[in-house]
Design a protein around this motif. Sequence first.
Motif, PDB file in Angstrom:
ATOM      1  N   PRO A 272       0.815  -1.282   0.093  1.00 14.88           N
ATOM      2  CA  PRO A 272      -0.231  -0.050   0.076  1.00 14.88           C
ATOM      3  C   PRO A 272       0.933   1.269  -0.035  1.00 14.88           C
ATOM      4  N   VAL A 273       2.091   1.181   0.416  1.00 15.09           N
ATOM      5  CA  VAL A 273       2.951   2.470   0.647  1.00 15.09           C
ATOM      6  C   VAL A 273       4.101   2.534  -0.247  1.00 15.09           C
ATOM      7  N   SER A 274       4.572   1.248  -0.839  1.00 10.29           N
ATOM      8  CA  SER A 274       5.902   1.055  -1.490  1.00 10.29           C
ATOM      9  C   SER A 274       6.016   2.037  -2.689  1.00 10.29           C
ATOM     10  N   ASP A 275       5.032   1.988  -3.452  1.00  9.53           N
ATOM     11  CA  ASP A 275       5.142   2.985  -4.892  1.00  9.53           C
ATOM     12  C   ASP A 275       5.185   4.173  -4.403  1.00  9.53           C
ATOM     13  N   VAL A 276       4.557   4.948  -3.359  1.00 11.73           N
ATOM     14  CA  VAL A 276       4.932   6.376  -3.063  1.00 11.73           C
ATOM     15  C   VAL A 276       6.136   6.460  -2.555  1.00 11.73           C
TER      16      VAL A 276
ATOM     17  N   LEU B 134      -8.257 -24.139   1.912  1.00  8.08           N
ATOM     18  CA  LEU B 134      -8.014 -22.989   0.940  1.00  8.08           C
ATOM     19  C   LEU B 134      -9.469 -22.644   0.198  1.00  8.08           C
ATOM     20  N   PRO B 135     -10.367 -23.466   0.002  1.00  8.56           N
ATOM     21  CA  PRO B 135     -11.616 -23.007  -0.572  1.00  8.56           C
ATOM     22  C   PRO B 135     -12.404 -22.166   0.389  1.00  8.56           C
ATOM     23  N   ALA B 136     -12.469 -22.561   1.745  1.00  9.86           N
ATOM     24  CA  ALA B 136     -13.013 -21.808   2.902  1.00  9.86           C
ATOM     25  C   ALA B 136     -12.305 -20.373   2.916  1.00  9.86           C
ATOM     26  N   LEU B 137     -11.239 -20.618   2.993  1.00 10.82           N
ATOM     27  CA  LEU B 137     -10.223 -19.257   3.125  1.00 10.82           C
ATOM     28  C   LEU B 137     -10.837 -18.431   1.836  1.00 10.82           C
ATOM     29  N   GLU B 138     -10.717 -18.927   0.598  1.00 15.45           N
ATOM     30  CA  GLU B 138     -10.969 -18.025  -0.501  1.00 15.45           C
ATOM     31  C   GLU B 138     -12.422 -17.368  -0.294  1.00 15.45           C
ATOM     32  N   ARG B 139     -13.628 -18.286   0.341  1.00 13.40           N
ATOM     33  CA  ARG B 139     -14.846 -17.863   0.339  1.00 13.40           C
ATOM     34  C   ARG B 139     -14.927 -16.753   1.443  1.00 13.40           C
ATOM     35  N   LEU B 140     -14.281 -16.905   2.490  1.00 12.53           N
ATOM     36  CA  LEU B 140     -14.388 -15.863   3.550  1.00 12.53           C
ATOM     37  C   LEU B 140     -13.673 -14.444   3.038  1.00 12.53           C
ATOM     38  N   SER B 141     -12.825 -14.490   2.185  1.00  9.81           N
ATOM     39  CA  SER B 141     -12.037 -13.301   1.764  1.00  9.81           C
ATOM     40  C   SER B 141     -12.854 -12.342   1.015  1.00  9.81           C
TER      41      SER B 141
ATOM     42  N   SER C 100      -7.781  -6.299  -0.142  1.00 14.34           N
ATOM     43  CA  SER C 100      -8.410  -6.826  -1.235  1.00 14.34           C
ATOM     44  C   SER C 100      -8.397  -8.324  -0.927  1.00 14.34           C
ATOM     45  N   PRO C 101      -9.535  -9.161  -1.565  1.00 12.68           N
ATOM     46  CA  PRO C 101      -9.378 -10.645  -1.247  1.00 12.68           C
ATOM     47  C   PRO C 101      -8.273 -11.149  -1.566  1.00 12.68           C
TER      48      PRO C 101
ATOM     49  N   MET D 227      -0.052   0.294   7.542  1.00 11.55           N
ATOM     50  CA  MET D 227       0.052   0.593   6.094  1.00 11.55           C
ATOM     51  C   MET D 227      -0.994   0.529   5.336  1.00 11.55           C
ATOM     52  N   ASN D 228      -1.970  -0.573   5.679  1.00 10.02           N
ATOM     53  CA  ASN D 228      -3.205  -0.592   4.877  1.00 10.02           C
ATOM     54  C   ASN D 228      -4.282   0.216   5.337  1.00 10.02           C
ATOM     55  N   ASP D 229      -4.203   0.580   6.561  1.00 11.69           N
ATOM     56  CA  ASP D 229      -5.362   1.360   7.036  1.00 11.69           C
ATOM     57  C   ASP D 229      -5.346   2.807   6.769  1.00 11.69           C
TER      58      ASP D 229
END
Length: 285
Positions: A46-50, A155-162, A183-184, A260-262
Amino acid sequence: MTATVSFTIDSPLGPRPATVAYERKGAGEPLLLLHGIGHHFQAWHPVSDVLAADHDVIAVDLPGFGTSAPLPPGVPYDLATVAPALGALCAALDVERPHVAGNSLGGLLALEMGRSGLVRSVTALSPAGFWSQAERRYAFTALRAMRVGARTLPLPALERLSRSGPGRAALTGTIYARPAHRSPGAVVAETLALRDATGFEETLAAGASVRFTDDVPGIPVTIAWGSRDRLLLPRQGVRAKSAVPGARLVRLPGCGHVPMNDDPALVARVILDTARAVGAGAARS
């Protein structure tokens, strides 16, 4: 694009090889970015490009995390080994005394690198090592619970939650104040990084006795804490300021443990202001 670099580290067992993954972008004075336990260098996206608009930014997967190899068997994941290893990493990349910014475990390592004279400025975001014993136990219990969840979920449950805001909050609400903004794909990737972190248990074990009590003199130091940090509580920032009296203590309103994300704009500004203070101090002298 991810690259790898190999180098030799000093350890209690003698010289040993290490290989870490990193991402490098931008131009200018070097800036090393260090993530927290169980995370990976993508936490800085979230910050590296800046930051790369002003700096040669090197975001590292710490040994035993992300896609970096674990340390050799028997080599401890403690400050006395890992901080000099990061100095050896910089030498292998032909980087001399970078600025460094770190979060959580990375913040503790950044402060140790500053204390050891390996860097030219330090920005520590919610650094580890300023806890009471009760606060450390609470944080380690929360981290282990996140690890168990990451290793238990298929993994399928993780992807659904995300794919839903409440699901992302369930997965990452301990470290983000605004987990729904993640982002998911990023949530899945960082949960898998936590699941697969080979250095997790040994790093926790090494951290059980860690208290950072030394000053970091002679360089600009900023210690920043999210007002909504649920893992390392904001009052620990007051202890950090007491241990490092020359540091600038900054509050990050509305931010959690991984700020960094917030609030990417605020975090980038804090890091850039700290790096610029090196030039300002030289001009005043």
